[in-house]
Design a protein around this motif. Structure first.
Motif, PDB file in Angstrom:
ATOM      1  N   GLY A  38       9.065   0.814   4.224  1.00  0.00           N
ATOM      2  CA  GLY A  38       7.967   0.991   5.658  1.00  0.00           C
ATOM      3  C   GLY A  38       6.794   0.417   4.978  1.00  0.00           C
ATOM      4  O   GLY A  38       5.568   0.378   5.995  1.00  0.00           O
ATOM      5  N   LEU A  39       6.638   0.143   3.210  1.00  0.00           N
ATOM      6  CA  LEU A  39       5.037  -0.532   3.025  1.00  0.00           C
ATOM      7  C   LEU A  39       5.780  -1.827   3.362  1.00  0.00           C
ATOM      8  O   LEU A  39       6.172  -2.489   3.255  1.00  0.00           O
ATOM      9  N   PRO A  40       4.325  -2.058   3.241  1.00  0.00           N
ATOM     10  CA  PRO A  40       4.720  -4.140   3.079  1.00  0.00           C
ATOM     11  C   PRO A  40       5.471  -4.941   1.485  1.00  0.00           C
ATOM     12  O   PRO A  40       4.818  -4.334   0.485  1.00  0.00           O
ATOM     13  N   HIS A  41       6.201  -5.651   1.714  1.00  0.00           N
ATOM     14  CA  HIS A  41       7.212  -5.546   0.780  1.00  0.00           C
ATOM     15  C   HIS A  41       6.704  -7.296   0.405  1.00  0.00           C
ATOM     16  O   HIS A  41       6.995  -7.406  -1.060  1.00  0.00           O
ATOM     17  N   ASP A  42       5.940  -8.168   1.292  1.00  0.00           N
ATOM     18  CA  ASP A  42       5.625  -9.537   0.166  1.00  0.00           C
ATOM     19  C   ASP A  42       3.779  -9.010  -0.456  1.00  0.00           C
ATOM     20  O   ASP A  42       3.695  -9.932  -1.461  1.00  0.00           O
ATOM     21  N   LEU A  43       2.746  -8.421  -0.307  1.00  0.00           N
ATOM     22  CA  LEU A  43       1.473  -8.191  -0.572  1.00  0.00           C
ATOM     23  C   LEU A  43       2.166  -7.576  -1.854  1.00  0.00           C
ATOM     24  O   LEU A  43       2.420  -6.070  -1.417  1.00  0.00           O
ATOM     25  N   GLY A  44       1.433  -7.600  -3.664  1.00  0.00           N
ATOM     26  CA  GLY A  44       1.612  -7.191  -4.041  1.00  0.00           C
ATOM     27  C   GLY A  44       0.780  -5.902  -4.681  1.00  0.00           C
ATOM     28  O   GLY A  44      -0.344  -6.327  -3.919  1.00  0.00           O
ATOM     29  N   LEU A  45       1.039  -4.231  -3.848  1.00  0.00           N
ATOM     30  CA  LEU A  45       0.813  -3.939  -4.104  1.00  0.00           C
ATOM     31  C   LEU A  45       0.025  -2.873  -5.429  1.00  0.00           C
ATOM     32  O   LEU A  45       0.597  -2.908  -6.738  1.00  0.00           O
ATOM     33  N   ARG A  46      -1.815  -2.955  -5.255  1.00  0.00           N
ATOM     34  CA  ARG A  46      -2.716  -2.930  -6.453  1.00  0.00           C
ATOM     35  C   ARG A  46      -2.775  -1.510  -6.466  1.00  0.00           C
ATOM     36  O   ARG A  46      -2.934  -0.977  -5.630  1.00  0.00           O
ATOM     37  N   PRO A  47      -3.441  -1.117  -7.563  1.00  0.00           N
ATOM     38  CA  PRO A  47      -2.764   0.447  -8.060  1.00  0.00           C
ATOM     39  C   PRO A  47      -4.173   0.712  -7.529  1.00  0.00           C
ATOM     40  O   PRO A  47      -5.071   0.283  -7.382  1.00  0.00           O
TER      41      PRO A  47
END
Lengths: 331, 286
Positions: B277-286
């Motif tokens: 359910g998370l955005p899959h292509d925008l790198g998640l920044r910590p």
């Protein structure tokens, strides 16, 4: 799967008379194969410079830092020779002004055929066939005849189609379209955007669609990245960001696009003030001076994009203002 | 909004000579008729090339028509010669699309606003400066901008100056040719609201040329839809939007990109959800 295009902490600085102007300030995003990402922002938001940074088209007075990876390969600091290997082959470009890429002194088909021959080394006859097919594919009627005429004999919509044909003729992995429909009226806009989505559906071409028109994005993009004053404000799937925006800026932009429930007033929901000039940014969040929710923290500390509700939002208030209250902001 | 119309256009026809020798003249505006009353906004909508800007230019008599009448407060402008027109021009003023292009880069804002009065021979050195200040207030511009030049202003501020210039001669009709389409989205609504407030305050009639149907829906009282130089449909705004009669109007309305609202339960195509359910292509920044 690695991303087709991956941008990390991109900074673009323009050197002008008044010193260095920070136009893009720490932007990160990625685009997967076959995906359409809309980069939305107003003039001065840094969206076109971002597109130019990816294409290696920044001018001599513009400096960039950060990482731009295309298909796993680092492009930051690459030579123009390296970019030439990519542009027109794996990276297509559709500019706002079609006439800036079409030569006025050669028939449209010849220009396309030349692009084919320079990349694929095909024979004249074969390249001509590819050119005519490309024009036909972008919906230019009577393509074999129209390939023989000059750009000035094309209508505005046909020119923009021809430029898209030029961008796709060598089957690139990614097309960067910088305001491809801004100069066109709504029906042509819809057609051109439909063309780009069709291209993605049929050939799996990824598209970065740079635009200031949030409404245009709704029907064509998978994901949207909203920029303000060189930074990301909100990004994520279109069906989240455009349906339930979480940043006050996106809420305001969308409010002015939605029809009012039973028009009791003709006044439009409006965001106060105007975007800041890049050479004189306010401290903290660049939107704070216009933001109805701004608190002291907003005016002091620049917010970083964080994950809320399935999208990234750069707003100190994103966590503590309920969605219902946000929706009422610009009523 | 009753009584005689402010502007009454009848059977207006504009032809341009053909581009090549012996080619047919182009019929840009074909027997177009409409009215605008005081305090009312009539929106002229249509695609590029449909003749809406030619109509606007002819209403302002910047271009003379090949046929028909342009009656302004009962006077047919097409019968007037240039000196007679000059007496009426202050009463019907244009606001153009390009806010920078319509201002001289060399004039300070206060002089740009005073210019129409000077040209019309109505500038009074005693009361003039106060009138400029009054006009700045009217378009909600800070007085400190008066000594700036256009390049120091934002697009929205320039367009407000353009509106102040139009208002300087106390007009009764404004011809607004795409007045906000060149402006950034976040300031468009503010400038449009200004025009609406001015209309309510001063009772101005607006001929509003626009291709943004969403905007037209919100602000226009009546709409005339143009195609190939003709008005194919006209009526009250609500009526045009709820039950468009002409096939062309229906086509125009469907070209407006749909904008999902939370109230809609339409399934939004594509953008498949990821397992997390998370955005899959925008790198998640910590």
């Amino acid at each position: 799967m690695t991303a087709l295009l991956e941008i990390r902490d991109l900074h673009v600085t323009v050197r002008g008379q008044g010193g260095e102007v920070p136009a893009v300030r720490g932007l990160s995003f990625q685009v997967d194969r076959g995906q359409i990402l809309a980069v939305v922002g107003e003039s001065g938001a840094g969206k076109s410079l971002t597109a130019q940074a990816v294409l290696g088209l920044l001018g001599p007075s513009v400096a960039m830092s950060g990482s731009v990876k295309f298909d796993g390969r680092e492009l930051a600091g690459a030579t123009q020779a390296a970019y030439r290997e990519l542009r027109g082959r794996r990276l297509g470009f559709v500019p706002q002004d079609a006439l800036s890429v079409l030569s006025p002194v050669h028939p449209v088909g010849e220009q396309l055929a030349l692009a084919v021959r320079s990349v694929q080394g095909a024979s004249r006859a074969a390249a001509w066939d590819v050119a005519v097919r490309a024009l036909d594919r972008v919906g230019i009627p009577d393509a074999s005849r129209r390939a023989r005429v000059y750009p000035h004999e094309y209508s505005g919509g046909m020119r923009q189609r021809a430029v898209i044909a030029m961008a796709m003729v060598n089957q690139p992995d990614l097309i960067i379209a910088d305001e491809p429909t801004t100069a066109l009226d709504p029906r042509l806009q819809a057609q051109i955007l439909g063309l780009l989505t069709g291209l993605r559906d049929e050939s799996g071409t990824a598209v970065v669609l740079v635009t200031h028109d949030l409404a245009a994005v709704a029907g064509s993009a998978d994901r949207v990245l909203i920029m303000y004053a060189g930074r990301e404000v909100e990004s994520g799937p279109v069906d989240r960001v455009l349906v339930t925006p979480r940043s006050p800026y996106a809420v305001g932009l969308l409010a002015s696009l939605k029809p009012m429930p039973a028009a009791t007033t003709r006044r439009l929901p409006a965001i106060a003030g105007a975007p800041p000039r890049p050479q004189s940014l306010p401290p903290g969040c660049a939107f704070a001076p216009r933001c109805p929710l701004a608190v002291d923290e907003c005016r002091a500390i620049e917010p970083e994009p964080l994950l809320y509700d399935g999208r990234l939002v750069a707003c100190h208030r994103a966590g503590d203002v309920p969605a219902a209250e946000l929706a009422e902001l610009y009523r | 909004m009753t009584g005689a119309p402010l502007l009454d256009v009848r059977e207006l026809t504009v032809r341009y000579p053909g581009r090549r020798r012996r080619s047919q003249p182009v019929l840009a505006v074909d027997r177009v008729s409409f009215e605008v009353r005081a305090g009312e906004t009539l929106a002229l909508v249509g695609e590029s090339g449909c003749g809406k800007s030619s109509t606007a230019a002819t209403v302002l008599q910047l271009r003379r028509p090949q046929g028909g009448e342009v009656r302004f407060e009962g006077v047919d402008l097409t019968t007037l010669d240039e000196p007679a027109l000059r007496g009426l021009r202050p009463a019907l003023q244009p606001v153009f699309q390009d806010p920078y292009g319509s201002l001289s880069p060399r004039l300070r804002i206060r002089d740009a606003i005073a210019e129409p009065l000077r040209v019309q021979g109505r500038w009074d050195p005693v009361t003039g400066p106060a009138r400029v200040t009054e006009l700045l207030d009217l378009v909600q511009l800070d007085h400190s901008l008066a000594d700036r030049r256009p390049h120091e202003l934002s697009g929205g501020q320039c367009q407000r100056v353009g509106i102040a210039r139009a208002l300087a001669s106390e007009p009764r009709l404004l011809v607004l040719d795409e007045p906000v389409s060149a402006l950034d989205p976040s300031i468009r609504a503010g400038v449009m609201n200004l025009l609406i407030d001015l209309q309510d305050e001063l009772g101005l009639g607006y001929l509003f040329i626009c291709h943004d149907l969403r905007l037209v829906h919100q602000v226009a009282h009546r709409i005339a839809v143009m195609q190939h130089g003709r008005i194919v449909e006209s009526g009250d705004t609500d009526q045009i939007f709820t039950s468009p009669a002409a096939a062309y109007t229906q086509a125009l309305l469907t070209a407006v990109p749909p904008l999902a609202t939370p109230a809609d339960d339409r399934p939004v195509p594509r953008a498949a959800p990821t397992p997390s359910g998370l955005p899959h292509d925008l790198g998640l920044r910590p």
